[in-house]
Scaffold this active site. Structure first.
Site, mmCIF file in Angstrom:
data_model
loop_
_atom_site.group_PDB
_atom_site.id
_atom_site.type_symbol
_atom_site.label_atom_id
_atom_site.label_comp_id
_atom_site.label_asym_id
_atom_site.label_seq_id
_atom_site.Cartn_x
_atom_site.Cartn_y
_atom_site.Cartn_z
ATOM 1 N N ASP A 19 3.294 -6.448 18.721
ATOM 2 C CA ASP A 19 1.898 -6.054 18.687
ATOM 3 C C ASP A 19 1.227 -6.940 17.628
ATOM 4 O OD1 ASP A 19 -0.465 -4.339 18.951
ATOM 5 O OD2 ASP A 19 0.129 -3.581 16.987
ATOM 6 N N ASP A 21 -2.439 -6.247 15.719
ATOM 7 C CA ASP A 21 -3.132 -5.531 14.647
ATOM 8 C C ASP A 21 -2.247 -4.451 14.050
ATOM 9 O OD1 ASP A 21 -5.944 -6.668 14.769
ATOM 10 O OD2 ASP A 21 -5.657 -6.077 16.850
ATOM 11 N N THR A 112 -0.967 -7.666 22.645
ATOM 12 C CA THR A 112 -2.009 -6.954 21.915
ATOM 13 C C THR A 112 -3.014 -6.288 22.839
ATOM 14 O OG1 THR A 112 -3.820 -7.230 20.302
ATOM 15 C CG2 THR A 112 -3.315 -9.117 21.718
#
Length: 225
Positions: A19, A21, A112
């Protein structure tokens, strides 16, 4: 580092799926500045609402609010443009750059919920070179916690997703990794409160290193090994 699920240190993986963030970079301050403006504009309880935004696609977050007269696609585009314009304070998670640079370029991907333009902007702001495989919000019809994004990331690397280790920080992403059948490592660097999961966790990447065996598989090691 959590000892739960330490089996990840005893497995060999074809690839790592990250991922972005909260997992590779910290963009919380920038994201919450933008989303706070949006939430105030629509009369939402801002502190309560901000707890729901992390890990999910903007359009899915907006759709969940079911606001009358609101076009989720239009609003999501506004969010994206505002977030692209505001990357102040976006930094890499401790140790992430070193760890990524130690991986073969064809054995890791970023998966993401951010749109591609925003993902590239934030990676640049954090000093992280974009990987060869970058799966973004536009690439799937349904976002996390649906596993499609992680399945696609593995497919683009040419490996079974079940042979991958997913690095995640958010509940929806952890559920996506689980649903895909991958092992999961939880990154807690940006967490304000403890997250209880069945998976091992790291606060940052400093304790980690990776070894590539004779078969080209990745073996995760802790600094104590």
């Amino acid at each position: 580092m959590s000892n739960r699920g330490s089996a990840v240190f005893n497995r060999r993986y074809r690839a790592f799926l990250f991922d972005m963030d909260g997992t590779l970079l910290n963009s919380i301050a920038a994201a919450e500045r933008v989303w706070s403006i949006w939430a105030q504009r629509h009369g939402l309880d801002v502190p309560a609402f901000l707890k729901t935004i992390h890990g999910a696609r903007a359009i899915d977050t907006i759709r969940r609010q079911a606001l009358p007269g609101v076009d989720p696609e239009v609003e999501a585009q506004w969010i994206t443009e505002a977030e692209i314009s505001d990357v102040e304070g976006v930094v890499a998670i401790p140790g992430a750059l070193r760890f990524l640079n130690s991986l073969p370029g064809d054995q890791w991907a970023v998966v993401t919920s951010a749109p591609r333009a925003l993902a590239l902007r934030r990676l640049q702001a954090a000093g992280i070179a974009p990987p060869a495989v970058l799966v973004t919000a536009e690439d799937v019809a349904v976002g996390k916690p649906n596993p499609a994004c992680y399945v696609l990331g593995a497919q683009r690397l040419g490996v079974p997703v079940q042979d991958c280790l997913v690095f995640e920080d958010a509940t929806v992403g952890i559920h996506a990794g689980e649903a895909a059948g991958a092992d999961v490592m939880v990154v807690t660097s940006t967490h304000h409160t403890p997250m209880v999961t069945a998976h091992p966790s790291i606060n940052g990447y400093e304790p980690l290193k990776v070894q590539r065996d004779a078969d080209g598989l990745l073996c995760l090691r802790s600094g104590a090994d």
